[in-house]
Design an enzyme around this catalytic site. Structure first.
Site, PDB file in Angstrom:
ATOM      1  N   SER A  35       0.838  -1.202   0.000  1.00  0.00           N
ATOM      2  CA  SER A  35       0.000   0.000   0.000  1.00  0.00           C
ATOM      3  C   SER A  35       0.868   1.244   0.000  1.00  0.00           C
ATOM      4  O   SER A  35       1.623   1.496   0.947  1.00  0.00           O
ATOM      5  CB  SER A  35      -0.896   0.013   1.233  1.00  0.00           C
ATOM      6  OG  SER A  35      -1.431   1.314   1.396  1.00  0.00           O
ATOM      7  N   ASP A  89      -6.166  -6.535   4.596  1.00  0.00           N
ATOM      8  CA  ASP A  89      -5.571  -5.196   4.541  1.00  0.00           C
ATOM      9  C   ASP A  89      -5.623  -4.556   5.921  1.00  0.00           C
ATOM     10  O   ASP A  89      -6.710  -4.340   6.461  1.00  0.00           O
ATOM     11  CB  ASP A  89      -6.375  -4.365   3.520  1.00  0.00           C
ATOM     12  CG  ASP A  89      -5.871  -2.950   3.331  1.00  0.00           C
ATOM     13  OD1 ASP A  89      -4.793  -2.616   3.863  1.00  0.00           O
ATOM     14  OD2 ASP A  89      -6.564  -2.177   2.635  1.00  0.00           O
ATOM     15  N   GLY A  90      -4.428  -4.262   6.444  1.00  0.00           N
ATOM     16  CA  GLY A  90      -4.334  -3.550   7.719  1.00  0.00           C
ATOM     17  C   GLY A  90      -3.554  -4.338   8.758  1.00  0.00           C
ATOM     18  O   GLY A  90      -3.952  -5.434   9.142  1.00  0.00           O
ATOM     19  N   GLY A  91      -2.408  -3.788   9.152  1.00  0.00           N
ATOM     20  CA  GLY A  91      -1.625  -4.397  10.229  1.00  0.00           C
ATOM     21  C   GLY A  91      -0.953  -5.707   9.863  1.00  0.00           C
ATOM     22  O   GLY A  91      -0.607  -6.502  10.738  1.00  0.00           O
ATOM     23  N   GLY A 141      -9.197   3.762   6.996  1.00  0.00           N
ATOM     24  CA  GLY A 141      -8.990   5.193   7.216  1.00  0.00           C
ATOM     25  C   GLY A 141      -7.536   5.588   7.406  1.00  0.00           C
ATOM     26  O   GLY A 141      -7.126   6.662   6.979  1.00  0.00           O
ATOM     27  N   PHE A 142      -6.753   4.717   8.022  1.00  0.00           N
ATOM     28  CA  PHE A 142      -5.369   5.085   8.330  1.00  0.00           C
ATOM     29  C   PHE A 142      -4.447   3.873   8.235  1.00  0.00           C
ATOM     30  O   PHE A 142      -4.874   2.756   8.529  1.00  0.00           O
ATOM     31  CB  PHE A 142      -5.281   5.678   9.749  1.00  0.00           C
ATOM     32  CG  PHE A 142      -6.125   6.908   9.913  1.00  0.00           C
ATOM     33  CD1 PHE A 142      -5.627   8.160   9.566  1.00  0.00           C
ATOM     34  CD2 PHE A 142      -7.440   6.811  10.365  1.00  0.00           C
ATOM     35  CE1 PHE A 142      -6.425   9.291   9.669  1.00  0.00           C
ATOM     36  CE2 PHE A 142      -8.246   7.938  10.475  1.00  0.00           C
ATOM     37  CZ  PHE A 142      -7.739   9.188  10.135  1.00  0.00           C
ATOM     38  N   GLY A 143      -3.200   4.118   7.854  1.00  0.00           N
ATOM     39  CA  GLY A 143      -2.179   3.083   7.883  1.00  0.00           C
ATOM     40  C   GLY A 143      -1.604   2.976   9.290  1.00  0.00           C
ATOM     41  O   GLY A 143      -1.902   3.795  10.159  1.00  0.00           O
ATOM     42  N   GLY A 144      -0.816   1.939   9.507  1.00  0.00           N
ATOM     43  CA  GLY A 144      -0.078   1.807  10.763  1.00  0.00           C
ATOM     44  C   GLY A 144      -0.882   1.397  11.976  1.00  0.00           C
ATOM     45  O   GLY A 144      -0.428   1.566  13.110  1.00  0.00           O
ATOM     46  N   GLY A 190       1.313  -1.983   4.108  1.00  0.00           N
ATOM     47  CA  GLY A 190       1.768  -0.612   3.909  1.00  0.00           C
ATOM     48  C   GLY A 190       3.046  -0.341   4.674  1.00  0.00           C
ATOM     49  O   GLY A 190       4.152  -0.436   4.132  1.00  0.00           O
ATOM     50  N   MET A 236     -11.276  -6.297   5.645  1.00  0.00           N
ATOM     51  CA  MET A 236     -10.421  -5.335   6.358  1.00  0.00           C
ATOM     52  C   MET A 236     -10.020  -5.908   7.710  1.00  0.00           C
ATOM     53  O   MET A 236     -10.860  -6.397   8.473  1.00  0.00           O
ATOM     54  CB  MET A 236     -11.159  -4.006   6.563  1.00  0.00           C
ATOM     55  CG  MET A 236     -11.337  -3.180   5.300  1.00  0.00           C
ATOM     56  SD  MET A 236      -9.811  -2.752   4.447  1.00  0.00           S
ATOM     57  CE  MET A 236      -8.954  -1.747   5.683  1.00  0.00           C
ATOM     58  N   HIS A 262      -8.333   0.586  -3.981  1.00  0.00           N
ATOM     59  CA  HIS A 262      -9.233   0.368  -2.839  1.00  0.00           C
ATOM     60  C   HIS A 262      -9.991   1.660  -2.563  1.00  0.00           C
ATOM     61  O   HIS A 262      -9.445   2.608  -2.000  1.00  0.00           O
ATOM     62  CB  HIS A 262      -8.373  -0.061  -1.633  1.00  0.00           C
ATOM     63  CG  HIS A 262      -9.137  -0.264  -0.371  1.00  0.00           C
ATOM     64  ND1 HIS A 262      -8.508  -0.400   0.864  1.00  0.00           N
ATOM     65  CD2 HIS A 262     -10.462  -0.365  -0.118  1.00  0.00           C
ATOM     66  CE1 HIS A 262      -9.421  -0.571   1.799  1.00  0.00           C
ATOM     67  NE2 HIS A 262     -10.613  -0.546   1.241  1.00  0.00           N
ATOM     68  N   MET A 307      -9.439   7.741  -0.368  1.00  0.00           N
ATOM     69  CA  MET A 307     -10.329   8.092   0.753  1.00  0.00           C
ATOM     70  C   MET A 307     -10.933   9.466   0.505  1.00  0.00           C
ATOM     71  O   MET A 307     -10.243  10.364   0.010  1.00  0.00           O
ATOM     72  CB  MET A 307      -9.536   8.118   2.061  1.00  0.00           C
ATOM     73  CG  MET A 307      -8.808   6.829   2.360  1.00  0.00           C
ATOM     74  SD  MET A 307      -8.030   6.876   3.972  1.00  0.00           S
ATOM     75  CE  MET A 307      -7.043   5.367   3.909  1.00  0.00           C
TER      76      MET A 307
HETATM   77  C1  DX5 Z   1      -6.307   1.513   5.573  1.00  0.00           C
HETATM   78  C2  DX5 Z   1      -5.815   1.168   4.194  1.00  0.00           C
HETATM   79  C3  DX5 Z   1      -4.655   0.265   4.180  1.00  0.00           C
HETATM   80  C4  DX5 Z   1      -3.400   0.793   4.828  1.00  0.00           C
HETATM   81  C5  DX5 Z   1      -2.654  -0.379   5.387  1.00  0.00           C
HETATM   82  O1  DX5 Z   1      -7.562   2.095   5.486  1.00  0.00           O
HETATM   83  O2  DX5 Z   1      -6.849   0.515   3.466  1.00  0.00           O
HETATM   84  O3  DX5 Z   1      -4.372  -0.169   2.850  1.00  0.00           O
HETATM   85  O4  DX5 Z   1      -2.569   1.491   3.951  1.00  0.00           O
HETATM   86  O5  DX5 Z   1      -1.550   0.084   6.095  1.00  0.00           O
HETATM   87  P1  DX5 Z   1      -0.755  -0.835   7.130  1.00  0.00           P
HETATM   88  O6  DX5 Z   1      -0.249  -2.024   6.374  1.00  0.00           O
HETATM   89  O7  DX5 Z   1       0.328   0.085   7.588  1.00  0.00           O
HETATM   90  O8  DX5 Z   1      -1.708  -1.227   8.225  1.00  0.00           O
HETATM   91 ZN    ZN Z   2      -6.358  -0.417   1.537  1.00  0.00          ZN
END
Ligand code: DX5
Ligand code: ZN
Length: 216
Positions: free
Chosen positions: A6, A173-175, A140-143, A195, A135, A64, A35
């Site tokens: 990502s 997707d996520g974490g 909404g956010f990475g990390g 990501g 999900m 996405h 987003m």
């Molecule tokens: C969150 C995004 C993800 C995000 C994942 O809403 O859809 O794609 O970038 O980031 P990580 O891998 O850092 O959790």
């Molecule tokens: Zn995503």
């Protein structure tokens, strides 16, 4: 297994180089998080940025959409170069029409569900989909931290797909990182978004190899 880093975690001032770096490191797709500040409390990028990236990489674009009423923008994202278009079932009024729209512009349709959305809501559409995105964090956010309680949903969708649509892909997707990858593959996910785990590494081939080594 397909690995889809990502770019949300990349340096946006050097987007083309960042995408090239994951291509050279062995990624299969590039995951692009769109987003709108409505469906999720964050704004990222839109079709014009995606269009600029096309031609800078040969990786397919895994887009996405975290936007309200995604059907309004399918033409734009297809024209910008999207290959897979994923929309949130919670954000669309007419699910069937949205899937058909994505197919009609030559893209692969996928539906995503948030952590609080039941697996069964996607069952009626499985035959028409290329992929389901479960999900593993709130969009909404990475990390953010991986939510293990989403795993039973991956397993349920895998089992139902084995019955009605054996070639369906399941994306998470996520974490996702070198620790959480094992549970997602064990439960049946085969398209892996990561990501921070990929982009925080100086040598992106290392996290990508680690993820791939968990292949079932
Ligand atoms: C969150 C995004 C993800 C995000 C994942 O809403 O859809 O794609 O970038 O980031 P990580 O891998 O850092 O959790
Ligand atoms: Zn995503």
């Amino acid at each position: 297994m397909l690995i889809s880093p990502s770019i949300l975690a990349s340096d946006f001032s050097r987007l083309a180089e960042e995408v090239k770096s994951i291509e050279n490191a062995g990624a299969d797709l590039v995951h692009i998080d769109v987003m709108d500040g409505m469906f999720v409390p964050n704004i990222t990028l839109g079709a014009p940025v995606i269009k600029c990236l096309k031609g800078k990489t040969s990786l397919p674009f895994d887009v996405h959409l975290m936007i309200e009423e995604p059907i309004r923008y399918i033409d734009d994202f297809a024209a910008a170069g999207a290959d897979i278009i994923t929309f949130h079932i919670e954000a669309a009024k007419d699910i069937k029409a949205t899937i058909e729209k994505i197919r009609s512009v030559g893209c692969k349709p996928a539906i995503s569900i948030k952590p609080g959305t039941a697996a069964e809501v996607v069952f009626p559409y499985l035959k028409d989909l290329y992929m389901v995105l479960v999900m593993t964090v709130e969009p909404g956010f990475g990390g953010q931290s991986f939510m293990p309680d989403t795993m039973p949903k991956v397993k349920m969708i895998r089992e139902e797909a084995d019955r009605v649509k054996p070639d369906l892909h399941i994306q998470v997707d996520g974490g996702i990182d070198g620790n959480t990858i094992h549970t997602v593959t064990e439960n049946g996910a085969d398209v892996i978004v990561a990501g921070s785990y990929v982009f925080k590494a100086e040598d992106r081939s290392i996290p990508i190899k680690t993820l791939r080594s968990a292949e079932k």
